[in-house]
Scaffold this active site. Structure first.
Site, PDB file in Angstrom:
ATOM      1  N   HIS A 134       0.871  -1.185   0.000  1.00  0.00           N
ATOM      2  CA  HIS A 134       0.000   0.000   0.000  1.00  0.00           C
ATOM      3  C   HIS A 134       0.904   1.231   0.000  1.00  0.00           C
ATOM      4  CE1 HIS A 134      -2.741   2.971   1.897  1.00  0.00           C
ATOM      5  NE2 HIS A 134      -3.744   2.184   1.542  1.00  0.00           N
ATOM      6  N   ASP A 211       3.145  -4.564   8.241  1.00  0.00           N
ATOM      7  CA  ASP A 211       1.961  -3.732   8.091  1.00  0.00           C
ATOM      8  C   ASP A 211       0.743  -4.644   8.242  1.00  0.00           C
ATOM      9  OD1 ASP A 211      -0.214  -2.322   7.235  1.00  0.00           O
ATOM     10  OD2 ASP A 211       0.636  -1.740   5.295  1.00  0.00           O
ATOM     11  N   GLN A 214      -4.395  -4.992   7.080  1.00  0.00           N
ATOM     12  CA  GLN A 214      -5.416  -5.912   6.554  1.00  0.00           C
ATOM     13  C   GLN A 214      -5.487  -7.220   7.324  1.00  0.00           C
ATOM     14  OE1 GLN A 214      -7.701  -5.210   4.414  1.00  0.00           O
ATOM     15  NE2 GLN A 214      -6.889  -3.242   3.748  1.00  0.00           N
ATOM     16  N   LYS A 237     -10.255  -0.567  10.471  1.00  0.00           N
ATOM     17  CA  LYS A 237     -10.335  -1.806   9.668  1.00  0.00           C
ATOM     18  C   LYS A 237     -10.517  -3.016  10.582  1.00  0.00           C
ATOM     19  CE  LYS A 237      -7.159  -0.043   6.143  1.00  0.00           C
ATOM     20  NZ  LYS A 237      -7.963   0.313   4.973  1.00  0.00           N
ATOM     21  N   CYS A 375      -4.912   2.531  -3.550  1.00  0.00           N
ATOM     22  CA  CYS A 375      -3.670   3.060  -2.942  1.00  0.00           C
ATOM     23  C   CYS A 375      -2.524   2.072  -3.109  1.00  0.00           C
ATOM     24  CB  CYS A 375      -3.865   3.409  -1.470  1.00  0.00           C
ATOM     25  SG  CYS A 375      -4.965   4.790  -1.231  1.00  0.00           S
TER      26      CYS A 375
HETATM   27  N1  PLP Z   1      -1.567  -0.712   4.721  1.00  0.00           N
HETATM   28  C1  PLP Z   1      -2.497  -1.438   4.114  1.00  0.00           C
HETATM   29  C2  PLP Z   1      -2.151  -2.818   3.639  1.00  0.00           C
HETATM   30  C3  PLP Z   1      -3.777  -0.930   3.911  1.00  0.00           C
HETATM   31  O1  PLP Z   1      -4.705  -1.666   3.310  1.00  0.00           O
HETATM   32  C4  PLP Z   1      -4.059   0.379   4.362  1.00  0.00           C
HETATM   33  C5  PLP Z   1      -5.385   0.978   4.106  1.00  0.00           C
HETATM   34  O2  PLP Z   1      -6.079   0.592   3.199  1.00  0.00           O
HETATM   35  C6  PLP Z   1      -3.062   1.095   5.018  1.00  0.00           C
HETATM   36  C7  PLP Z   1      -1.831   0.524   5.184  1.00  0.00           C
HETATM   37  C8  PLP Z   1      -3.298   2.458   5.550  1.00  0.00           C
HETATM   38  O3  PLP Z   1      -4.289   2.430   6.526  1.00  0.00           O
HETATM   39  P1  PLP Z   1      -4.878   3.780   7.131  1.00  0.00           P
HETATM   40  O4  PLP Z   1      -5.369   4.576   5.952  1.00  0.00           O
HETATM   41  O5  PLP Z   1      -5.992   3.321   8.016  1.00  0.00           O
HETATM   42  O6  PLP Z   1      -3.781   4.455   7.861  1.00  0.00           O
END
Ligand code: PLP
Length: 418
Positions: A134, A211, A214, A237, A375
């Site tokens: 992401h 990270d 998900q 999430k 993203c």
């Molecule tokens: N990392 C992953 C794999 C994601 O799917 C997302 C959000 O879709 C993020 C990071 C960023 O999350 P946030 O926008 O809640 O900070």
């Protein structure tokens, strides 16, 4: 995916209808149709216990935390620290001071980049990520590379959307100071072999950030067993509120890190000559935090922890199996991301159909999916696409809803192709 699609959900050892009753929003209609919410990778819906927790805080407990001598402040402080303990329990961190409250996964990654990263990275050092990240796990490292002269290396993915582990290993070297990889890809659903990644990275002498945006409610999370150095996730999430999330860091690393932002709460003493910073975790939590958010997140994780996790995961796997079978029957549909280990995320492209047009028409049928680059533009580039349509399922989705998504696709496709 190996599970066979079973169309009768009564056969499953999981009472999804009982779960659904906990999520009031799922009962609403959209465009006159019962809502089918299949955008869980973007954000999840919230159970009543979380909504009630926020309401209760503002109605009966609201006060600023830390240093307050009055009852409300002491109660709010205790509740906030209990929320930290709930997160520690949920991810099995060794100590609650290893949990830093942040706005979410994005802020957690930026915090690591701008504190640990600025302190520890130098010109010609390397940060290794994968090609399925992401943007939140790409851009903060690019910014850090600009600041330090370090280099970003990217392990490629194969046509199924899996990290090429041989190439990942080949990219590891004594120059690798940090490996930062998603547990689950939001764009493809791939579940990465994070245990192996942590082991290889540590053998190379690198620090590892996972990270977990998900994975937090789609896998069992145990940061001690995993052995990662940092783990990040977002509350929204994970059935919790927006604007709150966490960074887990091993205490030894956090203790050696400089502060992130300056302000109240992150100090012990301040004078114009010298400021002494606070201990962890408070050193990284400048300013009044999202107190209600922390309490709501703790309620969300407690709610989820009370469920039968293997049954939840089996249910989600089943939803993915049904969705995959239905998707394969749609003429011209190509599933993007066919990893052997996948979470309940189905990304796809339909020949001659713009994903955004598809998403818009599905909305007329009450079906909420996400379309676009998610993203993760480099993932889209890897597959030669500007974007995909993505249906992502969670514990409260039903097999009937998966069918509703594809019944709606079958209905709108002739219009989109006309
Ligand atoms: N990392 C992953 C794999 C994601 O799917 C997302 C959000 O879709 C993020 C990071 C960023 O999350 P946030 O926008 O809640 O900070």
């Amino acid at each position: 995916m190996t599970a066979k699609p079973v169309l009768n959900e009564r056969a499953l050892p999981f009472d999804v209808e009982r779960i659904r009753r906990d999520f009031p929003l799922l009962a609403r209609k959209v465009n006159g149709k019962p809502l089918v919410y299949a955008d869980n990778a973007a954000t999840t819906q919230k159970p009543s216990v979380v909504i009630e927790r926020l309401r209760h805080y503002y109605e009966f407990e609201n006060a600023n935390i830390h240093r307050g001598v009055h009852t409300l402040s002491a109660e709010a402080t205790a509740a906030h620290e209990q929320a930290r303990d709930a997160i520690q329990r949920f991810i099995n961190a060794r100590e609650s001071r290893e949990i830093i409250f942040t706005r979410g996964a994005t802020e957690s990654i930026n915090l690591v980049a701008q504190t640990w990263g600025l302190r520890n990275l130098h010109a010609d050092d390397e940060i290794l990520i994968s090609a399925l990240e992401h943007h939140a796990n790409i851009v903060p490292w690019q910014m850090l590379c600009e600041q330090t002269g370090a280099r970003l290396r990217v392990a490629p993915i194969n046509d199924r959307g899996e990290i090429e582990m041989e190439q990942f290993e080949a990219l590891l070297s004594a120059r690798t100071k940090l490996v930062a990889v998603a547990h689950i890809s939001n764009a493809l659903g791939t579940i990465n072999p994070v245990e192996k990644i942590v082991q290889l990275a540590h053998e190379a002498g690198s620090v590892v950030l996972i990270d977990g945006a998900q994975s937090i409610i789609h896998c069992a999370i145990d940061v001690q067993a995993l052995g990662c150095d940092f783990f990040v996730f977002s509350g929204h999430k994970a059935l919790g509120p927006t604007g709150i999330g966490a960074l887990y860091g091993r205490a030894e690393l956090l203790e050696a890190m400089p502060p992130y932002q300056g302000g109240g709460d992150m100090i012990k003493t301040v004078s114009f000559e010298r400021t002494e910073y606070n201990d962890i975790p408070f050193r990284f939590e400048a300013g009044t935090p999202h107190i209600a958010g922390a309490l709501g997140l703790a309620s969300a994780l407690d709610y989820f922890a009370a469920l039968d996790l293997p049954a939840v995961l089996a249910h989600e796997e089943h939803l993915l199996a049904v969705a995959t079978t239905r998707a394969e029957a749609v003429p011209g549909l190509r599933i993007i991301g066919q990893a052997a280990h996948k979470a309940s995320v189905l990304s796809f492209d339909i020949e001659g159909v713009h994903p955004q047009d598809l998403g818009t028409l599905l909305d007329h049928h009450g079906v909420a999916i996400r379309t676009g680059h998610h993203c993760a533009m480099p993932v889209m580039q890897r597959f030669g696409l500007a974007g995909t349509a993505r249906a992502s399922f969670a514990l409260y989705n039903t097999v009937a809803e998966v069918h509703a998504v594809f019944d709606a696709i079958d209905k709108v496709l002739p219009m989109l192709r006309a």
